[in-house]
Design an enzyme around this catalytic site. Structure first.
Site, PDB file in Angstrom:
ATOM      1  N   GLU A   1       0.758  -1.267  -0.002  1.00 24.32           N
ATOM      2  CA  GLU A   1      -0.078   0.011   0.045  1.00 24.32           C
ATOM      3  C   GLU A   1       0.911   1.203  -0.045  1.00 24.32           C
ATOM      4  OE1 GLU A   1      -3.003   0.004  -0.623  1.00 24.32           O
ATOM      5  OE2 GLU A   1      -4.123  -1.809   0.054  1.00 24.32           O
TER       6      GLU A   1
ATOM      7  N   ASP B   1      -4.234  -9.565  -8.465  1.00 29.20           N
ATOM      8  CA  ASP B   1      -4.793  -8.675  -9.718  1.00 29.20           C
ATOM      9  C   ASP B   1      -3.729  -7.956 -10.428  1.00 29.20           C
ATOM     10  OD1 ASP B   1      -4.549  -7.309  -7.190  1.00 29.20           O
ATOM     11  OD2 ASP B   1      -6.613  -6.162  -7.228  1.00 29.20           O
TER      12      ASP B   1
ATOM     13  N   GLU C   1     -18.523  -6.021  -2.303  1.00 38.53           N
ATOM     14  CA  GLU C   1     -17.067  -6.624  -2.356  1.00 38.53           C
ATOM     15  C   GLU C   1     -17.047  -8.149  -2.953  1.00 38.53           C
ATOM     16  OE1 GLU C   1     -13.902  -4.618  -0.365  1.00 38.53           O
ATOM     17  OE2 GLU C   1     -14.774  -4.405  -2.314  1.00 38.53           O
TER      18      GLU C   1
ATOM     19  N   GLU D   1     -12.407   0.571  -9.459  1.00 41.43           N
ATOM     20  CA  GLU D   1     -11.937  -0.203 -10.767  1.00 41.43           C
ATOM     21  C   GLU D   1     -12.924  -0.379 -12.075  1.00 41.43           C
ATOM     22  OE1 GLU D   1      -9.289  -1.296  -7.248  1.00 41.43           O
ATOM     23  OE2 GLU D   1     -11.453  -1.025  -7.619  1.00 41.43           O
TER      24      GLU D   1
ATOM     25  N   THR E   1      -1.127   0.957 -10.846  1.00 38.19           N
ATOM     26  CA  THR E   1      -2.536   0.478 -10.215  1.00 38.19           C
ATOM     27  C   THR E   1      -3.266   1.529  -9.382  1.00 38.19           C
ATOM     28  OG1 THR E   1      -3.222  -1.353  -9.348  1.00 38.19           O
ATOM     29  CG2 THR E   1      -1.622  -0.425  -8.275  1.00 38.19           C
TER      30      THR E   1
END
Length: 897
Positions: free
Chosen positions: A95, A242, A336, A354, A440
């Site tokens: 993160e 991902d 989710e 996304e 991302t």
């Protein structure tokens, strides 16, 4: 719409700066900053917070994309002056890399671009890059492993191995966590000329590639950072993996290294072969890629259509995107997680970007104005359901519209960037977005980095691990003008067959079931016909891989292991049988199983924007049958516990009474306030700090007597949510609320008429079956989540208890406590649930009686216990057979998005 996006961004950004800065994030319901250590821990989610003004750094390049150059200049000065990266705090390497390091590099990229243009940032001298380099060095200790894979966490001040680091004991990390570093680290090396960062990121990628499963070319979700063994062997394109795939393709685009494209194409071929089951993307086992690992999808896979656009594979991108859009139209937001028949699996939605990202890329690729309409829907839903006075609040439950007190930094970093770019024309931009690649986290890195400071040799390391036929791969991105020559209907022709896919609820599975029905001499055993005393039925169960266990209280428990079935067709029949049994159980419990309710503050200055998740009562007015709900001003009663006659009836009459939990039965409180003239009641938990964010839903039961005399609605709020109302009373005195089954559309509340169609789904099947009363109780359908634990809603009637009103069965326990019907679990996976139209919800909850006088048990032939006693294997033997499944179940319990 473009201007609307700008106004929404201003609302979110200005509230962060006014109420939260320099805290990491804004808490939009309570209008304050989230400071780590000062708020109750949220577990791994808090690892993104490092006391470094996360949201401001994450938003820097968004300001320039939205043409807010003055605000950008001020923000950069604030970051340089105020942000400290040397805090004694443990943060997530992943993160911190994508949000903070990426944010600083994106800010630096656009700062030097503006300086070169000559109007803004003339004073700028690479300060953000210096901070990025400092942070890069602080992340490097995490890479001190034999494999080169980084530890998942690092202490910004003390690193990993230091005695005061409070980290460095972890053994596992997710594939995306170790494989989503190359863009930021390579950019840092190219910007600074210091090659060490790119070298470490490449080594981690090389190791993951080497450890891929060679026969399937897939990677697992979790890997041991010391040995390289796969800890979780399921594989998909969602959470945990991902951005590993995303960064392989984008590393080729940014760095020009052919080996990255070769690896991506190898993985992509495996994804399309095994995981892609259009329009679904379902996880599989890396060693048995034809076997699905779960029957649900998580919302993070919504990025994948956008990546497919970059790859040039437009058709499956359009198909998956359309399926996701249908889910959004059904639930207003993307839950989710959701099942293969498009029911809610995990109900929260933290305003993830996304889907907006994929919408932008598909519009760029097709030019189809349909995607502008999709973007318009996203904007409307955000304003209608998520907007609150202090920003935008995450959805705690997409079914009720209740909020969570969080606004993650990625909402400002990504959502508004992609929405603005979707609606912006070229002349609206102050620079050419095509000169940059998105990380991302949607941070901008300039493509000219590919030819700058190339300190890494371009040796193709991929061929050391595998022989690749280059003819299989396209080496250039396709020109979309060639893909769609004069055919604006191309995308629509692909979407059209999918427009009802959600409502049809998995038709492929039904046809497969029909096919299997005709293939055998006998129709398969149906759950409604099953008798535990019938030896023939027991033999059929065994063939289908279903085990039957008698519990001490006379009930039976069923567990399916697909691998123990006689054939794949028998395993499929077993899965359908288990789903039908879940449906039967659900129907038998329906009277006791109540969904969450909503308390909506409708008075000034909230105007319906704040929605609190409330626990229901098993007595009093049924709010699901009174769609208008009950609306009134709130009043605190005396005595506050409501356990005796109300002494201030004049203050309570025609109002909704607030009272504290404790010292008597809930029903007694209800009778006392009803006698005083109240039109409803809200019980506030007396457990300090309790919150619906962390505790399972609480359901108030009666007192074991007839409660028909109670006619007013009663709801339960945890301490944190209750304090929001109490704080509002202290500040505004007159506070009006609406008690309802779901949050109502705010525009209609103030016109004096309700229009339930705005917010109430007309699909009765969804309304009946999507009533999960806790976020985790739907794990019953996970392929590896058999065994018997589940989190169940408990209805509590006795007040003096201090618990949250929910029994959580130990995942390792062979039998769930106090389950009111046959407990059913399954370890079979399937891309599409056979017989889904008949079986119903694969996520049926099992309410547990919590010493309730009114408990009703539904038994599955309990009287037939005797004939089975001699045939049932010892419990030790059964538990030994289950060990692997129990471990997998416990692992999945920890699996938080």
């Amino acid at each position: 719409l473009r201007n609307q996006v700008l106004e929404m961004f201003d609302h979110a950004y200005s509230n962060y700066m006014e109420h939260a800065y320099p805290a990491d994030e804004l808490m939009p319901l309570t209008c304050r900053g989230r400071v780590r250590g000062q708020e109750p821990s949220r577990g791994d989610v808090d690892d993104a917070l490092g006391k470094f003004s996360l949201t401001l750094i994450d938003t820097l390049d968004t300001l320039v994309v939205l043409n807010k150059t003055k605000e950008f200049e001020e923000a950069v000065k604030k970051v340089i002056k105020d942000v400290n990266l040397d805090n004694d705090i443990v943060v997530s390497v992943f993160e911190t890399n994508i949000r903070v390091l990426g944010g600083l590099l994106g800010g630096h990229s656009v700062a030097i671009m503006l300086k070169e243009k000559g109007e803004y940032m003339q004073w700028y001298n690479g300060e953000l890059l210096h901070m990025a380099k400092e942070l890069g060095y602080k992340l490097l200790p995490a890479f001190n492993t034999t494999s080169g894979l980084p530890y998942p966490r690092v202490n910004l001040k003390f690193g990993v191995r230091h005695p005061e680091a409070r980290t460095g004991t972890e053994t596992d990390t997710c594939t995306a966590c170790a494989g989503t570093l190359i863009l930021e680290f390579a950019a840092l090396s190219r910007f600074t000329g210091t090659s060490v960062f790119e070298e470490y990121a490449r080594k981690a990628l090389d190791f993951i590639w080497e450890k891929r499963q060679r026969s399937s070319n897939l990677v697992g979700v979790t890997i041991n950072i010391h040995t390289g063994d796969w800890v979780r062997k399921d594989s998909g394109v969602g959470a945990g993996i991902d951005s590993y795939y995303e960064y392989l393709l984008k590393a080729y685009v940014l760095l020009g290294d052919d080996s990255f494209l070769e690896r991506f194409n190898t993985h992509y071929d495996a994804i399309m072969r095994y995981i892609s089951q259009p329009p679904l993307l379902l996880d599989v086992h890396i060693h048995k890629p034809m076997l699905n690992a779960r029957t649900w999808m998580d919302s993070l896979l919504a990025f994948f259509p956008g990546l497919q656009v970059l790859k040039g594979d437009i058709r499956p991108a359009i198909e998956t995107h359309e399926m996701l859009y249908q889910v959004i139209k059904k639930h207003n937001f993307l839950p989710e997680a959701f099942t293969t028949d498009f029911r809610v699996h995990w109900a929260q939605h933290p305003l993830r970007p996304e889907f907006a990202e994929s919408t932008y890329f598909l519009y760029k690729a097709t030019g189809d104005p349909y995607y502008l309409e999709v973007g318009k829907t996203l904007i409307e839903n955000l304003n209608k359901y998520a907007r609150v006075p202090c920003g935008f609040a995450a959805m705690k439950d997409v079914r009720t519209g209740s909020h969570e007190d969080r606004m993650d930094s990625f909402f400002l970093a990504e959502m508004f960037k992609y929405l603005y770019l979707l609606f912006a024309d070229k002349e609206d931009m102050i620079f050419d977005i095509e000169d940059y690649i998105f990380t991302t986290e949607a941070h901008l890195l300039p493509l000219w980095l590919s030819t700058t400071n190339q300190t890494i040799s371009k040796k193709n390391t991929t061929t050391e691990y595998t022989e690749l036929d280059d003819s299989n791969f396209d080496w250039t991105c396709p020109n979309t003008q060639i893909l769609f020559p004069n055919d604006p209907m191309f995308a629509q022709s692909i979407r059209e067959p999918l427009k009802n896919v959600v409502d049809k609820s998995c038709p492929r599975g039904i046809s497969r079931a029909e096919e299997s029905l005709g293939s055998g001499p006998k129709p398969p055993l149906r759950a409604r016909d099953f008798m535990a005393s019938n030896p023939e039925h027991l033999e059929i169960l065994k063939k289908m891989g279903v085990s039957l266990i008698h519990l001490k209280d006379g009930r039976v428990q069923l567990v399916q292991h697909a691998v123990q079935a006689a054939s794949s067709l028998d395993a499929e029949d077993g899965l359908r049988f288990m789903q039908e049994m879940i449906e039967l159980s659900s129907q038998q419990q329906k009277e006791q199983q109540l969904p969450p309710r909503a308390v909506q503050i409708v008075s000034h200055p909230f105007f319906g924007r704040v929605v609190l998740t409330a626990g229901p009562a098993q007595f009093g007015m049924d709010l699901s049958k009174h769609k208008a709900g009950t609306r009134g001003f709130v009043a605190t009663i005396k005595p506050y516990n409501g356990c005796s006659e109300i002494t201030n009836p004049e203050a309570v009459k025609e109002k909704i009474a607030l009272m504290q939990r404790g010292q008597c039965m809930f029903a007694e409180k209800a009778r006392n306030i009803q006698k005083a003239g109240a039109i409803g009641g809200i019980v506030i938990d007396d457990n300090e700090g309790s919150s619906s964010d962390t505790a399972p839903l609480f359901q108030m039961a009666g007192d074991g007597k007839n409660t028909d005399d109670i006619t007013i609605p009663m709801l339960f709020l945890f301490n944190k949510e209750g304090n929001i109302i109490l704080d509002a009373i202290r500040e505004y005195e007159a506070v009006e609320v609406l008690l309802s089954d779901k949050a109502k559309d705010r525009a209609t509340i103030f016109k004096g008429k309700m229009i339930p169609n705005y917010i109430i789904d007309s699909n009765l099947e969804m309304e009946n079956m999507d009533q999960k009363l806790s976020e985790n109780d739907s794990h019953k359908q996970n392929s590896e989540e058999a065994a018997s634990g589940s989190q169940d809603v408990g209805a509590v009637s006795e007040e003096p208890r201090g618990g949250a009103g929910s029994d959580v069965t130990d995942p390792g326990s062979p039998s769930p406590a106090n389950t009111d019907s046959a407990s059913v679990s399954t370890s079979s996976g399937g891309s599409c649930v056979p017989g889904a139209a008949e079986a119903g919800a694969p996520e049926a909850a099992h309410p547990s009686g919590d010493n309730q006088p009114q408990e009703q048990e539904t038994e599955t032939e309990p009287t037939s216990k005797a004939p089975w006693d001699s045939n049932v294997p010892p419990m030790e033997s059964i538990l030994a057979d289950w060990n692997e499944d129990i471990e997998a179940f416990e692992m999945m319990e920890k699996d938080e998005l």
